[in-house]
Design a protein around this motif. Sequence first.
Motif, PDB file in Angstrom:
ATOM      1  N   ARG A 161      56.419  -5.235  63.988  1.00 21.96           N
ATOM      2  CA  ARG A 161      57.749  -5.535  63.435  1.00 21.96           C
ATOM      3  C   ARG A 161      57.898  -7.036  63.197  1.00 21.96           C
ATOM      4  NH1 ARG A 161      60.974  -1.009  63.995  1.00 21.96           N
ATOM      5  NH2 ARG A 161      60.338   0.543  65.555  1.00 21.96           N
ATOM      6  N   ASN A 162      58.315  -7.381  61.978  1.00 20.52           N
ATOM      7  CA  ASN A 162      58.595  -8.774  61.625  1.00 20.52           C
ATOM      8  C   ASN A 162      60.081  -9.051  61.468  1.00 20.52           C
ATOM      9  OD1 ASN A 162      55.754  -9.562  61.276  1.00 20.52           O
ATOM     10  ND2 ASN A 162      55.802  -8.212  59.490  1.00 20.52           N
ATOM     11  N   VAL A 163      60.831  -8.006  61.155  1.00 19.50           N
ATOM     12  CA  VAL A 163      62.271  -8.094  60.915  1.00 19.50           C
ATOM     13  C   VAL A 163      62.925  -6.912  61.617  1.00 19.50           C
ATOM     14  CG1 VAL A 163      64.078  -8.098  59.134  1.00 19.50           C
ATOM     15  CG2 VAL A 163      61.876  -9.200  58.669  1.00 19.50           C
ATOM     16  N   ALA A 164      64.092  -7.123  62.196  1.00 13.25           N
ATOM     17  CA  ALA A 164      64.784  -6.034  62.881  1.00 13.25           C
ATOM     18  C   ALA A 164      65.214  -4.967  61.880  1.00 13.25           C
ATOM     19  CB  ALA A 164      66.001  -6.569  63.628  1.00 13.25           C
ATOM     20  N   GLY A 211      67.850  -6.596  59.512  1.00 14.28           N
ATOM     21  CA  GLY A 211      67.576  -7.705  58.607  1.00 14.28           C
ATOM     22  C   GLY A 211      67.367  -9.031  59.308  1.00 14.28           C
ATOM     23  N   GLN A 212      67.618  -9.079  60.619  1.00 17.30           N
ATOM     24  CA  GLN A 212      67.435 -10.329  61.347  1.00 17.30           C
ATOM     25  C   GLN A 212      65.947 -10.582  61.575  1.00 17.30           C
ATOM     26  OE1 GLN A 212      69.943 -10.968  64.810  1.00 17.30           O
ATOM     27  NE2 GLN A 212      68.253 -11.969  65.900  1.00 17.30           N
ATOM     28  N   PRO A 213      65.438 -11.730  61.120  1.00 14.18           N
ATOM     29  CA  PRO A 213      64.019 -12.033  61.365  1.00 14.18           C
ATOM     30  C   PRO A 213      63.742 -12.144  62.861  1.00 14.18           C
ATOM     31  CG  PRO A 213      64.931 -13.466  59.666  1.00 14.18           C
ATOM     32  CD  PRO A 213      66.089 -12.757  60.290  1.00 14.18           C
ATOM     33  N   LEU A 214      62.608 -11.652  63.277  1.00 15.49           N
ATOM     34  CA  LEU A 214      62.224 -11.730  64.679  1.00 15.49           C
ATOM     35  C   LEU A 214      61.493 -13.045  64.949  1.00 15.49           C
ATOM     36  CD1 LEU A 214      60.997  -8.041  65.060  1.00 15.49           C
ATOM     37  CD2 LEU A 214      63.218  -8.996  65.720  1.00 15.49           C
ATOM     38  N   PRO A 215      61.608 -13.582  66.157  1.00 13.72           N
ATOM     39  CA  PRO A 215      60.983 -14.884  66.448  1.00 13.72           C
ATOM     40  C   PRO A 215      59.468 -14.861  66.378  1.00 13.72           C
ATOM     41  CG  PRO A 215      61.877 -13.885  68.448  1.00 13.72           C
ATOM     42  CD  PRO A 215      62.383 -13.077  67.305  1.00 13.72           C
ATOM     43  N   ARG A 216      58.882 -13.684  66.521  1.00 11.41           N
ATOM     44  CA  ARG A 216      57.430 -13.499  66.416  1.00 11.41           C
ATOM     45  C   ARG A 216      57.190 -12.027  66.130  1.00 11.41           C
ATOM     46  NH1 ARG A 216      54.674 -13.702  72.295  1.00 11.41           N
ATOM     47  NH2 ARG A 216      53.417 -12.056  71.359  1.00 11.41           N
ATOM     48  N   PRO A 217      56.045 -11.672  65.582  1.00  5.24           N
ATOM     49  CA  PRO A 217      55.762 -10.245  65.379  1.00  5.24           C
ATOM     50  C   PRO A 217      55.781  -9.506  66.721  1.00  5.24           C
ATOM     51  CG  PRO A 217      54.211 -11.581  64.133  1.00  5.24           C
ATOM     52  CD  PRO A 217      54.967 -12.518  65.031  1.00  5.24           C
ATOM     53  N   LEU A 221      47.617  -7.492  64.388  1.00  8.37           N
ATOM     54  CA  LEU A 221      48.086  -8.810  63.941  1.00  8.37           C
ATOM     55  C   LEU A 221      47.329  -9.277  62.704  1.00  8.37           C
ATOM     56  CD1 LEU A 221      48.616 -10.615  67.360  1.00  8.37           C
ATOM     57  CD2 LEU A 221      50.381  -9.806  65.776  1.00  8.37           C
ATOM     58  N   ARG A 222      46.038  -8.956  62.628  1.00  7.35           N
ATOM     59  CA  ARG A 222      45.269  -9.315  61.437  1.00  7.35           C
ATOM     60  C   ARG A 222      45.741  -8.512  60.228  1.00  7.35           C
ATOM     61  NH1 ARG A 222      39.006  -9.097  62.607  1.00  7.35           N
ATOM     62  NH2 ARG A 222      38.942 -10.115  60.553  1.00  7.35           N
ATOM     63  N   VAL A 223      46.024  -7.225  60.439  1.00 10.00           N
ATOM     64  CA  VAL A 223      46.577  -6.415  59.350  1.00 10.00           C
ATOM     65  C   VAL A 223      47.930  -6.984  58.913  1.00 10.00           C
ATOM     66  CG1 VAL A 223      47.452  -4.137  58.706  1.00 10.00           C
ATOM     67  CG2 VAL A 223      45.353  -4.323  60.062  1.00 10.00           C
ATOM     68  N   ASN A 224      48.736  -7.397  59.870  1.00  8.89           N
ATOM     69  CA  ASN A 224      50.045  -7.968  59.555  1.00  8.89           C
ATOM     70  C   ASN A 224      49.906  -9.226  58.697  1.00  8.89           C
ATOM     71  OD1 ASN A 224      52.941  -8.068  59.803  1.00  8.89           O
ATOM     72  ND2 ASN A 224      52.685  -9.728  61.293  1.00  8.89           N
ATOM     73  N   ASP A 225      48.986 -10.096  59.061  1.00 11.85           N
ATOM     74  CA  ASP A 225      48.776 -11.315  58.274  1.00 11.85           C
ATOM     75  C   ASP A 225      48.384 -10.968  56.843  1.00 11.85           C
ATOM     76  OD1 ASP A 225      49.364 -12.931  60.423  1.00 11.85           O
ATOM     77  OD2 ASP A 225      47.272 -13.339  60.950  1.00 11.85           O
ATOM     78  N   ARG A 259      59.207  -8.366  51.080  1.00 11.54           N
ATOM     79  CA  ARG A 259      59.159  -8.707  52.504  1.00 11.54           C
ATOM     80  C   ARG A 259      58.593  -7.528  53.285  1.00 11.54           C
ATOM     81  NH1 ARG A 259      63.855 -10.592  52.997  1.00 11.54           N
ATOM     82  NH2 ARG A 259      63.242 -12.784  53.179  1.00 11.54           N
ATOM     83  N   LEU A 260      57.579  -7.795  54.083  1.00 12.55           N
ATOM     84  CA  LEU A 260      57.024  -6.766  54.969  1.00 12.55           C
ATOM     85  C   LEU A 260      57.861  -6.759  56.239  1.00 12.55           C
ATOM     86  CD1 LEU A 260      54.751  -4.703  55.612  1.00 12.55           C
ATOM     87  CD2 LEU A 260      53.484  -6.604  56.646  1.00 12.55           C
ATOM     88  N   VAL A 261      58.749  -5.794  56.335  1.00 15.07           N
ATOM     89  CA  VAL A 261      59.674  -5.706  57.463  1.00 15.07           C
ATOM     90  C   VAL A 261      58.943  -5.202  58.707  1.00 15.07           C
ATOM     91  CG1 VAL A 261      61.771  -4.572  58.316  1.00 15.07           C
ATOM     92  CG2 VAL A 261      61.650  -5.393  55.954  1.00 15.07           C
TER      93      VAL A 261
END
Length: 253
Positions: free
Chosen positions: A94-97, A110-116, A156-160, A172-174
């Motif tokens: 998760r990158n965004v709530a 829609g709130q961005p998260l401080p880290r994945p 995490l690599r897939v997320n990047d 945006r990848l939520v």
Amino acid sequence: MARRKKVYEGKAKILYEGPEPGTLVQYFKDDATAFNAEKKDVIEGKGVLNNRLSEFFMNGLNAVGVPTHFIKRLNMREQLIRSVEIIPLEVVVRNVAAGSLSKRLGIEEGQPLPRPIIEFYFKDDKLGDPMVSEEHIIAFGWANQQDIDDMVALALRVNDFLSGCMLAVGIRLVDFKIEIGRIWENDFHRLIVADEISPDSCRLWDIETGKKLDKDVFRQDLGSLSDAYTEVARRLGVLPHNSGPVTRPHLVN
């Protein structure tokens, strides 16, 4: 592949025996489901789009050194994959709530998260795919600590990779989910990305408008799921920009 043997059928795909030992043929259906299959429909062309999009992402991951089960696409709805031992977990990044995270923790969507944030869910439709901790995973033998560390690193690599792909085309990848499998080499195994990566398994929002371009369109009755997936495919160059929604398997190789 007449009279081939069906190995498994899920909500969105069918697996058949492959032409060589250690391979399978993965067939993408047009079925759409939500809320653990409480909501169902058939979206013409969805399987074609997901096959092409998953091919695009898996090839990209292989190219940057992230191992996957994907070998090659066979036709409009099928791809050849390596047979793996699936770990019975969905790995969610998760990158965004959004979705269940917002509901569980009362965080505005829609709130961005401080880290994945990485979460694990036990794959069992009858139980509603409950979220589980690393303690559960180790205690019940689904994976060991090294496997968990490797799954986190892969996720995490897939997320990047996915975040970069999407950002480049204004999306945006939520969040997204992947499945991970073991492949055995003698007495040792390594982990690779399996199943699929498509708008079925991601939350994708237009950066400028916030328009949803994923399965939430179906879940929330926001319009045409085929149109949403077609837009993602066009932006990524998987479909020509002048193409319309896919209704029949007429894509060009």
